[in-house]
Scaffold this motif. Structure first.
Motif, PDB file in Angstrom:
ATOM      1  N   MET A  50       5.953  -2.048  -5.479  1.00  0.00           N
ATOM      2  CA  MET A  50       6.247  -2.641  -4.167  1.00  0.00           C
ATOM      3  C   MET A  50       5.843  -4.105  -4.091  1.00  0.00           C
ATOM      4  O   MET A  50       6.407  -4.874  -3.305  1.00  0.00           O
ATOM      5  N   GLY A  91       0.796  -1.227   0.000  1.00  0.00           N
ATOM      6  CA  GLY A  91       0.000   0.000   0.000  1.00  0.00           C
ATOM      7  C   GLY A  91       0.821   1.266   0.000  1.00  0.00           C
ATOM      8  O   GLY A  91       1.922   1.314   0.546  1.00  0.00           O
ATOM      9  N   VAL A  92       0.260   2.297  -0.606  1.00  0.00           N
ATOM     10  CA  VAL A  92       0.884   3.616  -0.623  1.00  0.00           C
ATOM     11  C   VAL A  92      -0.178   4.643  -0.235  1.00  0.00           C
ATOM     12  O   VAL A  92      -1.311   4.570  -0.723  1.00  0.00           O
ATOM     13  N   GLN A  93       0.196   5.543   0.671  1.00  0.00           N
ATOM     14  CA  GLN A  93      -0.711   6.644   0.984  1.00  0.00           C
ATOM     15  C   GLN A  93      -0.009   7.974   0.720  1.00  0.00           C
ATOM     16  O   GLN A  93       1.146   8.142   1.128  1.00  0.00           O
ATOM     17  N   VAL A  94      -0.689   8.852   0.036  1.00  0.00           N
ATOM     18  CA  VAL A  94      -0.120  10.178  -0.204  1.00  0.00           C
ATOM     19  C   VAL A  94      -1.075  11.233   0.335  1.00  0.00           C
ATOM     20  O   VAL A  94      -2.290  11.075   0.281  1.00  0.00           O
ATOM     21  N   LYS A 101       3.868   3.164  -7.647  1.00  0.00           N
ATOM     22  CA  LYS A 101       4.692   2.741  -6.505  1.00  0.00           C
ATOM     23  C   LYS A 101       4.097   1.510  -5.830  1.00  0.00           C
ATOM     24  O   LYS A 101       4.809   0.555  -5.485  1.00  0.00           O
TER      25      LYS A 101
END
Lengths: 484, 462
Positions: B89, B66-69, B85
């Motif tokens: 990953m 997971g990616v959080q922006v 991303k």
């Protein structure tokens, strides 16, 4: 960007602000990887970016923050209007203590930025740890890596320009098992300061594998151990418990904003009064405590605080007597005014904010106990008639004014007549803060001293977490209530 | 933030993920938060935050990443990078030993019944007027006002690449705490309120409580209590604290599997607590900021987890269910909405406790500070009284006790030690502000009385 920030700050001053600062975070990156019983349950990266504006106008603070870089003017205006609204209920106009106006930069010591290391290295590491922890007696095994890499650009209307590159790494391993009564026991390891840097270079298998073996061994000792007796005896706190004792019952009560009542609605106050500085016998004469933001390689060392004040190293408790507090520009002025005399000469440079969308407040730096002259751990045990050695924080609960406390520990063993006796489980101790520190009867030497890192100190509203450190030796306290 | 516009931008991100053959869930969290903080009778901080978070979780075989922006929603480059991303990953993620369920949302839903325009846009002036009314005439040179007035709105949008459907939830909330404290004596009393809509705000109720407690703290004798067992009446805050821990340690299936629960699988169907205890989770309760549909788009159902003390089963989130071979119970939401049903004791107000004390001394503890889980499997909890404890004596007098510490088992407090529960409930706001805005509250009986609660530490002063 620098020009734009300056232009906005100037605009606020022309609009009537007395002071303003802006913190811009072009990036605040994070990584969190968790391996639990062989499963990578969490593999997450994050990036936050944005800016926060703090304005002092009409004697009051206003703050606004946004993740939207297209709304800079609106956010600056919001901060100013919030300050003006706040000024409508004002009892004491805020004045900031003088500071040296500085420009500079700071970078946390790390050879390898964890966020820049190939992710398969980290996944491999967690798998190896998981395998090492998968031993008899272990029902749950956890290993994780938590890392942060952020850049903070600070500008204020007094002319300061500061850039900080903060890099943190907080790894840990933990095992849990069930004892004969079906109760869960656990043992964990998160590294203290291991050298001059704290980048990914600290993740060496040759260091971690023996630690994994040790915590499994100590868990198994605990699983079959008798229950901790309920009685009164000496407690010998290892650094991985002493740091928490110091954190909760010296660090927090000496935050000047707490002393002045700024945290009463949530985190709590402090039993310390302004009249106590210079006279309160906080502990025995063996107790010497400092706020040391210059300590090498610790999260509590940051170069400059978020008031733009340079980091410092100063005494809080000298020979047991309270002499100073954890301070910021706003609070030292107010404290001196309220006391009617000068207690604090200048800001201690401890104001920090956790993110661009939070405001700075007094935070611990490295609140450390100086090493003593009572020798090694073995020396302290040898001079203890009836005691218990306590290691590893399991639970903690502290009175709202930090006047009393209750801690439970992962691992403990008894001491009788200077000899180490059996391991016991469900160890806990409790006490009143001042009598406890005044019962300090032994302070270990340099050989027992460790810098423990704290990744998650909570405070404030809106709430913030902060990273810091504690350099602590092994310490012995007498006549302490022990047992669940 | 315009919901329609935000949904469209997330759908564009979904189209990008599909074009890159990325299987992913996409979620947006938007908060508009405003907090007025008080200290020493003045406003110490007045802060506003407008924050947008977008999370992407990619799935492949037995892996997730997971990616959080946090960024401006118009910042397409950052959003597309988040998808790339997360996908990248996956190649580094270790495979799980089970297959995670990929969310397939079967129908769109939009739940905005908990959103109140008036509360969302409450002004600085209205907040100050509320505070001034609540504290009117109660402050002086020694007694100062502290507190927090936290108000805001939360918008969440969830979707996945499996379907075009979206799950939208939006709500407003306010959490207000006002504290009166004595500079000289260091006592502190408080009043709290939770609001889901503007009309919930009732500063006069706050003033009434503060005034009652202030009078007692100024006129009644202060005392250090003796150690040992006593009869305790817990207020809503203390009850909610214990109840939160009961939900955490008693109902969560994942916690049970981690050896962190007071219940085991074989306890299902057994009488585990007092018959007076019925704990329900109600996804339709707006007062507790309930979320009616979970992140997978499943409409959630009301259920009792303790029915007259009988433990009925565990809550399984999708991840925990996948890992442990269980069936998900539809609880993949940011927060749950628990209610402890009321009892039959027609004593609901603090003022009514004096009459009840004729049967024996009653220690009223409104609030527990800094609770710690000493032993999870035993449900052993320690904490200290705070914010306005009173001792109602059998002889009709009232004493102000210094704070005390209890270390008690949840199973005892909600079991054999439970004497009675009030016949009326109140909503207690348990939101924290550490992370993204996430309003939470519990509905609890106004008062809960327990016998034989042991005072373990008794302070010698305030």
């Amino acid at each position: 960007m620098a020009y734009q920030w300056k232009e906005q700050l100037d605009r606020l001053m022309k609009a009537g602000a007395a002071y303003a600062d802006v913190r811009h975070y072009p990036k605040d990156d994070s990584l969190f990887m968790v391996m639990l019983n062989g499963n990578m349950l969490s593999f997450e990266q994050g990036r936050e970016s944005g800016f926060g504006v703090r304005v002092l106008a009409d004697g009051a603070w206003g703050f606004a923050a946004s993740s939207n870089m297209a709304d800079i003017t609106g956010t600056f205006d919001k901060a100013l209007s919030n300050a003006r609204a706040a000024a409508k209920r004002l009892t004491r106009p805020i004045r900031l203590a003088d500071k040296e106006v500085l420009s500079g930069s700071f970078t946390s010591p790390a050879d390898l930025d964890t966020l820049s290391v190939q992710r398969d290295f980290q996944a491999d590491f967690l798998q190896k740890m998981d395998k090492a922890l998968a031993q008899k007696g272990v029902s749950q095994r956890i290993s994780y890596i938590s890392a942060q890499s952020k850049t903070i650009e600070y500008y204020d209307t007094e002319g300061a320009k500061i850039v900080k590159h903060i890099r943190e790494l907080f790894p840990a391993i933990m095992v849990r098992g069930k004892d004969a009564d079906g109760e869960a026991q656990e043992r964990k390891y998160s590294p203290p300061r291991l050298g001059k840097t704290r980048g990914y270079e600290i993740m060496k298998e040759e260091h971690w594998l023996p630690e994994a073996e040790r915590i499994v061994r100590e868990l198994n000792q605990t699983l079959t151990a008798p229950r901790c007796p309920h009685d009164v005896r000496s407690v010998i706190l290892m650094p991985d418990q002493m740091f928490l004792q110091v954190h909760e019952t010296i660090g927090h009560p000496l935050e000047l904003d707490r002393i002045l009542g700024y945290e009463l609605s949530y985190a709590g106050g402090s039993f310390v009064r302004l009249s106590d500085f210079g006279s309160l016998q906080y502990g025995s004469k063996k107790l010497n405590v400092r706020a040391d933001a210059l300590l090498e390689n610790s999260p509590g060392s940051f170069g400059y605080d978020d008031d733009g004040v340079k980091a410092q190293n100063y005494m809080l408790i000298k020979d047991g007597v309270l002499v100073n507090a954890i301070t910021s520009r706003q609070m030292v002025t107010e404290a001196n005014e309220r006391a009617g005399k000068q207690i604090f000469t200048s800001s201690g440079g401890t104001a920090r904010a956790t993110a661009f969308y939070r405001t700075p407040l007094e935070r611990m730096t490295n609140i450390s106990v100086d090493p003593g002259t009572d020798g090694t751990l073995q020396d302290i045990i040898a001079s203890t008639e009836k005691g218990i050695v306590l290691s590893g924080d399991k639970s903690w609960s502290i009175g709202s004014n930090r006047e009393q406390f209750h801690f439970a520990n992962d691992y403990a063993y008894l001491v009788e007549d200077g000899q180490v006796k059996e391991v016991v489980r469900n160890a806990a101790y409790s006490g009143d803060t001042l009598p406890f520190y005044n019962s300090l009867s032994a302070v270990g030497d340099e050989s027992t001293w460790q810098v423990q890192y704290v990744p998650n100190c909570g405070k404030g509203m809106p709430s913030q977490v902060m990273q810091l450190g504690h350099g602590v030796p092994v310490c012995r306290f007498d006549n302490v209530k022990v047992g669940e | 933030m315009q919901i329609k516009q935000a949904v469209e931008q997330l759908k564009a991100l979904r189209a990008y993920a599909i074009s890159k053959n990325v299987r992913a869930t996409l979620s947006l969290h938007r908060e508009d938060s405003h907090l007025v903080r008080l200290a020493n009778s003045g406003v110490s901080l007045n802060t506003s935050e407008a924050l947008t978070r977008v999370s992407v979780t990619a799935y492949a075989d037995k892996k997730t990443a997971g990616v959080q922006v946090m960024c401006d929603l118009a910042d397409k480059e950052t959003l597309l990078e988040a998808v790339d991303k997360a996908s990248e990953m996956l190649q580094y993620a270790s495979p799980l030993n089970y297959s995670p369920t990929f969310p397939v949302i079967d129908e769109s839903s939009e739940d905005r019944a908990g959103y109140d325009e008036g509360l969302a846009h409450i002004s600085n002036e209205d907040i100050l007027a509320y505070i001034n009314t609540a504290a009117e005439g109660l402050e002086n040179e020694d007694i100062k006002l502290s507190g927090n007035f936290s108000v805001g709105s939360t918008l969440s949008i969830n979707l996945s690449t499996a379907t075009e459907h979206t799950v939208v939830w939006q709500a407003t909330d306010a959490q207000i705490t006002l504290v009166l404290s004595s500079l000289q004596d260091k006592w502190e009393i408080n009043a709290e309120q939770s609001a889901a809509r503007l009309s919930d705000l009732d500063p006069k109720a706050m003033r009434k409580r503060l005034s009652f407690l202030r009078d007692k703290y100024l006129t009644c004798e202060a005392q250090q209590l003796p150690l040992g067992p006593c009869r305790v009446v817990f207020g809503a805050a203390a009850t909610a604290e214990y109840l939160s821990l009961l939900c955490y340690l008693g109902v969560d299936g994942g916690m049970m599997k981690r050896d962190n629960s007071i219940n085991l699988k074989e306890d299902i169907g057994k009488q585990r607590l007092s018959e007076k205890v019925s704990l329900i989770e109600d996804p339709a309760c707006l007062d507790t900021f309930a979320i009616p549909a979970d992140n997978h788009g499943r409409r959630r159902k009301k259920k009792a987890w303790y029915d007259k003390g009988v433990f009925t089963g565990f809550i399984w989130t999708q991840d925990a269910a996948d890992e442990h071979g269980e069936t998900a119970t539809g609880h993949d939401v940011a927060h749950l909405s628990y209610s402890l049903l009321p009892g039959d004791q027609k004593v609901n107000e603090l003022e009514e406790l004096s009459a009840l004390a004729k049967e024996g001394d009653l220690l009223y503890v409104p609030y527990l500070h800094y609770t710690g889980v000493v032993n999870a499997t035993e449900g052993l909890i320690t904490g200290t009284s705070r914010f306005g404890a009173l001792m109602f004596k059998q002889d009709g007098s009232i004493v102000v006790p210094y704070n005390v510490r209890f270390t008690e088992k949840l199973g005892d407090l909600f079991g054999e030690k439970l004497r009675w529960l009030s016949s009326e409930t109140t909503v207690y706001n348990t939101s924290s502000t550490y992370d993204a805005r996430n309003p939470e509250a519990l509905a609890v009986p106004k008062l809960m009385c327990c016998d034989d609660v042991k005072v373990e530490i008794s302070n010698k002063s305030y």
